[in-house]
Design an enzyme around this catalytic site. Structure first.
Site, PDB file in Angstrom:
ATOM      1  N   TYR A  76     -20.067 -24.973  49.634  1.00 20.70           N
ATOM      2  CA  TYR A  76     -21.467 -25.417  49.650  1.00 20.70           C
ATOM      3  C   TYR A  76     -22.324 -24.707  50.687  1.00 20.70           C
ATOM      4  O   TYR A  76     -23.513 -25.013  50.809  1.00 20.70           O
ATOM      5  CB  TYR A  76     -21.555 -26.941  49.853  1.00 20.70           C
ATOM      6  CG  TYR A  76     -20.700 -27.510  50.955  1.00 20.70           C
ATOM      7  CD1 TYR A  76     -21.077 -27.416  52.278  1.00 20.70           C
ATOM      8  CD2 TYR A  76     -19.512 -28.168  50.652  1.00 20.70           C
ATOM      9  CE1 TYR A  76     -20.289 -27.949  53.282  1.00 20.70           C
ATOM     10  CE2 TYR A  76     -18.716 -28.702  51.643  1.00 20.70           C
ATOM     11  CZ  TYR A  76     -19.108 -28.594  52.959  1.00 20.70           C
ATOM     12  OH  TYR A  76     -18.327 -29.120  53.961  1.00 20.70           O
ATOM     13  N   LYS A  77     -21.761 -23.758  51.395  1.00 26.08           N
ATOM     14  CA  LYS A  77     -22.555 -22.983  52.351  1.00 26.08           C
ATOM     15  C   LYS A  77     -23.066 -21.724  51.654  1.00 26.08           C
ATOM     16  O   LYS A  77     -23.978 -21.790  50.839  1.00 26.08           O
ATOM     17  CB  LYS A  77     -21.719 -22.670  53.591  1.00 26.08           C
ATOM     18  CG  LYS A  77     -21.164 -23.912  54.301  1.00 26.08           C
ATOM     19  CD  LYS A  77     -20.408 -23.536  55.559  1.00 26.08           C
ATOM     20  CE  LYS A  77     -19.605 -24.704  56.122  1.00 26.08           C
ATOM     21  NZ  LYS A  77     -20.406 -25.868  56.487  1.00 26.08           N
ATOM     22  N   PHE A 129     -13.546 -25.932  64.144  1.00 20.50           N
ATOM     23  CA  PHE A 129     -14.346 -27.050  63.641  1.00 20.50           C
ATOM     24  C   PHE A 129     -13.604 -28.351  63.919  1.00 20.50           C
ATOM     25  O   PHE A 129     -12.399 -28.448  63.659  1.00 20.50           O
ATOM     26  CB  PHE A 129     -14.588 -26.881  62.142  1.00 20.50           C
ATOM     27  CG  PHE A 129     -15.638 -27.798  61.602  1.00 20.50           C
ATOM     28  CD1 PHE A 129     -16.963 -27.655  61.970  1.00 20.50           C
ATOM     29  CD2 PHE A 129     -15.297 -28.822  60.733  1.00 20.50           C
ATOM     30  CE1 PHE A 129     -17.942 -28.507  61.478  1.00 20.50           C
ATOM     31  CE2 PHE A 129     -16.270 -29.684  60.234  1.00 20.50           C
ATOM     32  CZ  PHE A 129     -17.593 -29.527  60.606  1.00 20.50           C
ATOM     33  N   ASP A 131      -9.283 -20.942  58.030  1.00 20.73           N
ATOM     34  CA  ASP A 131     -10.397 -21.686  57.449  1.00 20.73           C
ATOM     35  C   ASP A 131     -11.540 -20.694  57.249  1.00 20.73           C
ATOM     36  O   ASP A 131     -12.077 -20.136  58.207  1.00 20.73           O
ATOM     37  CB  ASP A 131     -10.824 -22.823  58.381  1.00 20.73           C
ATOM     38  CG  ASP A 131     -11.892 -23.723  57.760  1.00 20.73           C
ATOM     39  OD1 ASP A 131     -12.611 -23.253  56.847  1.00 20.73           O
ATOM     40  OD2 ASP A 131     -12.041 -24.878  58.206  1.00 20.73           O
ATOM     41  N   ARG A 149     -28.499 -23.273  65.806  1.00 22.37           N
ATOM     42  CA  ARG A 149     -27.904 -22.270  64.912  1.00 22.37           C
ATOM     43  C   ARG A 149     -28.914 -21.866  63.855  1.00 22.37           C
ATOM     44  O   ARG A 149     -29.576 -22.715  63.242  1.00 22.37           O
ATOM     45  CB  ARG A 149     -26.666 -22.830  64.195  1.00 22.37           C
ATOM     46  CG  ARG A 149     -25.511 -23.201  65.077  1.00 22.37           C
ATOM     47  CD  ARG A 149     -24.261 -23.458  64.245  1.00 22.37           C
ATOM     48  NE  ARG A 149     -24.498 -24.306  63.095  1.00 22.37           N
ATOM     49  CZ  ARG A 149     -23.618 -24.531  62.117  1.00 22.37           C
ATOM     50  NH1 ARG A 149     -22.450 -23.947  62.138  1.00 22.37           N
ATOM     51  NH2 ARG A 149     -23.909 -25.317  61.093  1.00 22.37           N
TER      52      ARG A 149
END
Length: 390
Positions: free
Chosen positions: A230-231, A126, A205, A384
């Site tokens: 938050y995912k 990321f 991560d 995605r």
């Protein structure tokens, strides 16, 4: 296509997790939300949970709520996340955001590796992780260099590449467990052992894997990890992140950001900093209590469902989705840009097309088909689809 519908109905009928969907806020029956790998849906219990905190704890009890309800939330919620990621109590704490936590742990890790000068990551990572590591190298004024693993297909990293880049000069290996664009998933235990074999430390991560795939940090002997909530954990936009430090390493480290909540006696207001023992030393300033509390209902759902069941459904969903892409879209210029082997991928599927951005806008336009599909787009040609099992 009818055969695909029939299979989907059969899978739904036999799904032991199907009732969990009713525990999320879903107001629009014509909305197909496939972006849970970016922002998870709102659990219904979160609304009442925050209402109680705001009206009763903040509204009525005011500052008394720090002692009664709030002070230990970073460690209490950290211990609940620990159960999901295969860690022990006292090894996970909720604080700050993922980038800040990555900086704290990477900086701390390098303090233990003074005889080594290379940080290893990959170009699939990321971007924010890469920015943090680049900035850290600059801060260290030439004492360290940032080195990259290369992908031959822009989706995965092979073992040969890992072996060729890890050596006696490697101080830290920092990777995403599940890659944000392609969903490629590293074999955590194997890669961690490879790094340890050459004397390197490892920082994972977990942002695109926590709550979607089983994680076993203790079993894999992982040194450090960070992740967001938050995912797949459904903690809400910008919810605080978490960090993990293996227990035997904690007392050897100090945080480079010395905030008052990480000190041993924060309410003595000493002018000289003394770190707290254990994982609490990685706290910085005052915790974001409202945002932190919003994480709790999502964790309850995850722990009720169980990670093995969640992963089973994730694999069924993504395998079904890939099969339908092959049947319906293979002749229309689409390419699957995620590993087909479920053991090599997380819980989102990427597809590529030269008109990907226009296609995504079409999916989101309710006027075309009477329904709306929300995935997300990643430059230059990647769509995605986040398959959130619950």
């Amino acid at each position: 296509m009818e055969a695909g519908f029939k299979l989907a109905r059969e899978l739904d009928k036999n799904d032991p997790l199907k009732d969990f969907r009713n525990r999320f806020v879903i107001n629009d029956p014509d909305l197909i939300y496939l972006d849970g790998n970016s922002l998870g849906r709102l659990p219904k219990d979160t609304i009442n949970h925050l209402d109680i905190l705001i009206r009763d704890q903040w509204g009525n009890d005011l500052i008394k709520s720090w002692n009664a309800n709030w002070y230990h939330k970073p460690t209490d919620i950290g211990n609940r996340i620990a159960k999901i990621i295969g860690a022990d109590e006292g090894e996970v704490i909720v604080c700050d955001n993922t980038s800040t936590n990555l900086y704290k742990l990477a900086h701390s890790a390098l303090s233990l590796q003074k005889d080594r000068n290379k940080i290893l990551t990959d170009k699939l990572n990321f971007p924010s992780d890469l920015y943090i590591l680049e900035g850290l190298v600059k801060e260290m004024k030439g004492n360290y260099s940032l080195n990259y693993l290369h992908s031959t297909d822009n989706e995965t990293i092979g073992d040969e590449e890992l072996i060729s880049k890890m050596n006696s000069e490697t101080a830290l290996v920092s990777l995403s467990h599940v890659v944000f664009k392609s969903a490629f998933m590293y074999e955590m235990e194997k890669v961690t052992q490879m790094a340890h074999d050459v004397g390197a430390l490892v920082l994972w991560d977990l942002s695109h894997s926590v709550g979607a795939v089983p994680i076993h940090l203790k079993q894999a002997n992982v040194d450090f990890a960070v992740g967001c909530t938050y995912k797949y954990l459904n903690g809400g936009p910008g919810a605080p992140a978490f960090l993990y430090v293996r227990k035997d390493l904690q007392e050897k480290l100090s945080s480079p950001i010395q905030g008052w909540f990480g000190s041993s006696k924060p309410f003595d207001f000493n002018l000289s900093y003394m770190p707290e023992t254990g994982i609490q030393r990685f706290l910085t300033g005052t915790p974001n209590i409202l945002s932190m509390a919003a994480i709790e209902p999502g964790l309850q759902l995850i722990n009720e469902a169980g990670m093995e069941q969640i992963r089973r459904k994730s694999v069924e969903l993504s395998t079904y989705f890939i099969d339908q892409i092959n049947v319906e879209l293979s002749l229309l210029g689409f390419k699957i840009a995620s590993p087909v082997n479920p053991d090599k991928r997380g819980s989102h599927i990427s597809i590529q097309h030269k008109e990907a951005f226009r296609i995504m806008k079409g999916l989101m336009d309710k006027s075309i088909n009477g329904y709306q599909v929300i995935p997300d787009f990643r430059y230059p040609d990647n769509i995605r689809f986040g398959l959130a099992p619950l």
